[in-house]
Motif scaffolding. Structure first.
Motif, PDB file in Angstrom:
ATOM      1  N   SER A 115       0.835  -1.198   0.000  1.00  0.00           N
ATOM      2  CA  SER A 115       0.000   0.000   0.000  1.00  0.00           C
ATOM      3  C   SER A 115       0.870   1.249   0.000  1.00  0.00           C
ATOM      4  N   ALA A 116       0.474   2.233  -0.789  1.00  0.00           N
ATOM      5  CA  ALA A 116       1.219   3.494  -0.828  1.00  0.00           C
ATOM      6  C   ALA A 116       1.020   4.308   0.437  1.00  0.00           C
ATOM      7  N   PHE A 117      -0.118   4.094   1.114  1.00  0.00           N
ATOM      8  CA  PHE A 117      -0.477   4.943   2.249  1.00  0.00           C
ATOM      9  C   PHE A 117      -0.508   4.184   3.574  1.00  0.00           C
ATOM     10  N   GLY A 118       0.146   3.031   3.632  1.00  0.00           N
ATOM     11  CA  GLY A 118       0.205   2.299   4.886  1.00  0.00           C
ATOM     12  C   GLY A 118      -1.074   1.593   5.244  1.00  0.00           C
ATOM     13  N   GLY A 119      -1.766   1.059   4.267  1.00  0.00           N
ATOM     14  CA  GLY A 119      -3.010   0.341   4.522  1.00  0.00           C
ATOM     15  C   GLY A 119      -4.193   1.035   3.884  1.00  0.00           C
ATOM     16  N   GLU A 120      -5.365   0.501   4.150  1.00  0.00           N
ATOM     17  CA  GLU A 120      -6.594   1.074   3.604  1.00  0.00           C
ATOM     18  C   GLU A 120      -6.900   2.394   4.303  1.00  0.00           C
ATOM     19  N   ARG A 121      -6.776   3.467   3.567  1.00  0.00           N
ATOM     20  CA  ARG A 121      -7.017   4.798   4.140  1.00  0.00           C
ATOM     21  C   ARG A 121      -8.355   5.378   3.693  1.00  0.00           C
ATOM     22  N   PHE A 122      -8.700   5.164   2.445  1.00  0.00           N
ATOM     23  CA  PHE A 122      -9.870   5.822   1.872  1.00  0.00           C
ATOM     24  C   PHE A 122     -11.058   4.870   1.898  1.00  0.00           C
ATOM     25  N   LEU A 123     -11.840   4.999   2.974  1.00  0.00           N
ATOM     26  CA  LEU A 123     -12.996   4.148   3.230  1.00  0.00           C
ATOM     27  C   LEU A 123     -14.201   5.027   3.559  1.00  0.00           C
ATOM     28  N   PRO A 124     -15.401   4.452   3.543  1.00  0.00           N
ATOM     29  CA  PRO A 124     -16.582   5.245   3.915  1.00  0.00           C
ATOM     30  C   PRO A 124     -16.436   5.825   5.321  1.00  0.00           C
ATOM     31  N   THR A 125     -16.895   7.036   5.495  1.00  0.00           N
ATOM     32  CA  THR A 125     -16.786   7.707   6.787  1.00  0.00           C
ATOM     33  C   THR A 125     -18.153   8.239   7.212  1.00  0.00           C
ATOM     34  N   GLU A 126     -18.183   9.075   8.234  1.00  0.00           N
ATOM     35  CA  GLU A 126     -19.456   9.571   8.753  1.00  0.00           C
ATOM     36  C   GLU A 126     -20.154  10.487   7.750  1.00  0.00           C
ATOM     37  N   SER A 127     -21.409  10.759   8.032  1.00  0.00           N
ATOM     38  CA  SER A 127     -22.162  11.686   7.190  1.00  0.00           C
ATOM     39  C   SER A 127     -21.625  13.102   7.377  1.00  0.00           C
ATOM     40  N   SER A 128     -21.984  13.986   6.463  1.00  0.00           N
ATOM     41  CA  SER A 128     -21.512  15.368   6.546  1.00  0.00           C
ATOM     42  C   SER A 128     -21.984  16.038   7.832  1.00  0.00           C
ATOM     43  N   GLY A 129     -23.205  15.707   8.267  1.00  0.00           N
ATOM     44  CA  GLY A 129     -23.714  16.279   9.511  1.00  0.00           C
ATOM     45  C   GLY A 129     -22.916  15.825  10.720  1.00  0.00           C
ATOM     46  N   GLN A 130     -22.592  14.533  10.762  1.00  0.00           N
ATOM     47  CA  GLN A 130     -21.791  14.016  11.873  1.00  0.00           C
ATOM     48  C   GLN A 130     -20.386  14.610  11.876  1.00  0.00           C
ATOM     49  N   LEU A 131     -19.807  14.752  10.680  1.00  0.00           N
ATOM     50  CA  LEU A 131     -18.472  15.340  10.593  1.00  0.00           C
ATOM     51  C   LEU A 131     -18.483  16.794  11.046  1.00  0.00           C
ATOM     52  N   ALA A 132     -19.529  17.518  10.656  1.00  0.00           N
ATOM     53  CA  ALA A 132     -19.635  18.918  11.077  1.00  0.00           C
ATOM     54  C   ALA A 132     -19.726  19.007  12.597  1.00  0.00           C
ATOM     55  N   TRP A 133     -20.466  18.073  13.206  1.00  0.00           N
ATOM     56  CA  TRP A 133     -20.590  18.071  14.670  1.00  0.00           C
ATOM     57  C   TRP A 133     -19.252  17.739  15.321  1.00  0.00           C
ATOM     58  N   LEU A 134     -18.535  16.750  14.763  1.00  0.00           N
ATOM     59  CA  LEU A 134     -17.231  16.371  15.314  1.00  0.00           C
ATOM     60  C   LEU A 134     -16.250  17.539  15.262  1.00  0.00           C
ATOM     61  N   PHE A 135     -16.209  18.218  14.115  1.00  0.00           N
ATOM     62  CA  PHE A 135     -15.273  19.330  13.982  1.00  0.00           C
ATOM     63  C   PHE A 135     -15.730  20.541  14.790  1.00  0.00           C
TER      64      PHE A 135
END
Length: 405
Positions: free
Chosen positions: A234-254
């Motif tokens: 792997s170029a990036f040290g394993g699986e990096r680009f995978l499904p993540t949280e919804s935009s609303g959840q990410l906005a809350w986290l940040f």
């Protein structure tokens, strides 16, 4: 202000860090620390930049080689264990940074700027075997080199900017964002040079130098990722680009992370007791209000010093761009939620910009601010207390200290 005060401050910081490391049951280590230390030990033993996984040694593509190589180098030179060497690396980088910035800005301004490291959150970064402390020192150096290039572009300064940027990447992969920022600045230098306050006669020269730095840096990043692919799967040290949280959840986290970054005394936690955080909110509010009120009453307009003003602006820009890049990456990859370590570069840059501004104020204004900032620094040491299971962990520390006696 005498340099002896600054030296005394560093000595006290060293003693404090030693006490924090010794009192920590894990000596300031985490899962990531294990990767760093194991990689450093394998480098020392001549096995290469590898870690043990599933009973075999594999290339460590999870983290770049820079921080473990520094640990291995110091350990090899001194004969110290990799754990002790990792603690000294953090302290040495801070001391060298203090010496360099003092020569550049003078003791008074440098002391204000470097006082950011006496905040509890940044003391914690220095205590742990993490790459963030080295990364922040290098990030400040990169901003300075960028400032020098914008002031007087030369091929030598372009090369130095590239090298410092690549050092950032070798310490943390996200450090590669500075080459994207450099490319953005190259574009701005052509389309809107007034935003960078560039002399008209130097616009084209600065734009070319910035573009050169950006392209050279991005080429270097690609080369390293190609090496990762060559030595691993792997170029990036394993699986990096995978499904993540919804935009609303990410906005809350940040949003929560940004709130915590504004709280210098104690962060809010998820699922834990927040009474210390609320105490910190009240104390920080009182100190900032009183300090700001006294400064506003006494303040008189003055001529800003151009160098410090421009340098502060570059720190602000670097901090905000980092947050934007981190958010974009988090939408593409489900790594850790924004926390102290991930958000530290933006907070560091913004606080440094503010402290540089304070450091250029006349002495009478600095004297008004100093006691409130000192109390805020001391209050921020509440960040050093465990975020989860506070009472249980404090009992562990007490028992450990009793055993040592």
């Amino acid at each position: 202000m005498s340099r002896w005060y600054l030296l005394a401050g560093f000595a006290m910081t060293g003693l404090l860090l030693a006490g924090l490391v010794l009192s920590n049951p894990n000596h300031g280590t985490s899962i990531d620390s294990g990767y760093y230390l194991q990689s450093a030990a394998n480098l020392l033993a001549g096995r290469g930049y590898v870690v043990q996984e599933t009973g075999r040694l594999v290339w460590n593509g999870t983290f770049p080689i820079g921080y473990p190589a520094l640990i291995a180098g110091l350990s090899g030179l001194t004969g110290l264990s990799v754990l002790v060497a990792s603690k000294l690396i953090n302290g040495l980088f801070l001391m060298v940074s203090g010496w360099v910035w003092t020569r550049r800005l003078g003791t008074q301004r440098a002391t204000w700027m470097l006082s950011v490291w006496w905040l509890g959150g940044f003391l914690k970064l220095l205590t742990y075997t993490w790459s963030e402390a080295v990364f922040l020192v290098l990030l400040a150096e990169w901003v300075w080199q960028l400032h020098c290039l914008l002031t007087a572009p030369t091929p030598r300064r372009t090369i130095v900017l590239i090298l410092v940027g690549y050092a950032l990447f070798l310490v943390r992969y996200v450090g590669g964002y500075v080459f994207a920022l450099t490319g953005l600045l190259a574009l701005l230098s052509w389309l809107s040079p007034e935003r960078l306050s560039l002399p008209i006669a130097r616009q084209r020269s600065i734009g070319r130098q910035l573009l050169t730095a950006s392209l050279a840096g991005i080429t270097g990043l690609g080369t390293y990722f190609e090496l990762n692919s060559l030595f691993s799967d792997s170029a990036f040290g394993g699986e990096r680009f995978l499904p993540t949280e919804s935009s609303g959840q990410l906005a809350w986290l940040f949003g929560r992370a940004l709130l915590n970054e504004g709280l210098l005394i104690r962060d809010f936690t998820v699922g834990g007791s927040d009474w210390l955080a609320w105490l910190g909110v009240g104390l920080q509010g009182v100190l900032l209000s009183l300090g700001g009120w006294r400064l506003r009453r006494a303040y008189r307009p003055m001529n800003d010093e151009r160098q410090t003003a421009t340098l502060s602006q570059l720190f602000v820009m670097t901090g905000f761009v980092y947050v934007g890049v981190l958010f974009i990456l988090r939408t593409l990859s489900p790594f850790d939620a924004p926390n102290l370590r991930l958000m530290a570069p933006s907070t560091f840059c913004l606080l440094t910009a503010g402290l540089l501004w304070v450091g250029q104020l006349p002495v009478q204004y600095q004297r008004l601010i100093r006691p409130y900032w000192a109390m805020l620094l001391l209050g921020s040491w509440l960040q050093l207390l465990p975020q989860a299971n506070l009472n249980h962990k404090l009992n562990q520390v007490q028992a450990r200290l009793f055993v040592h006696r």
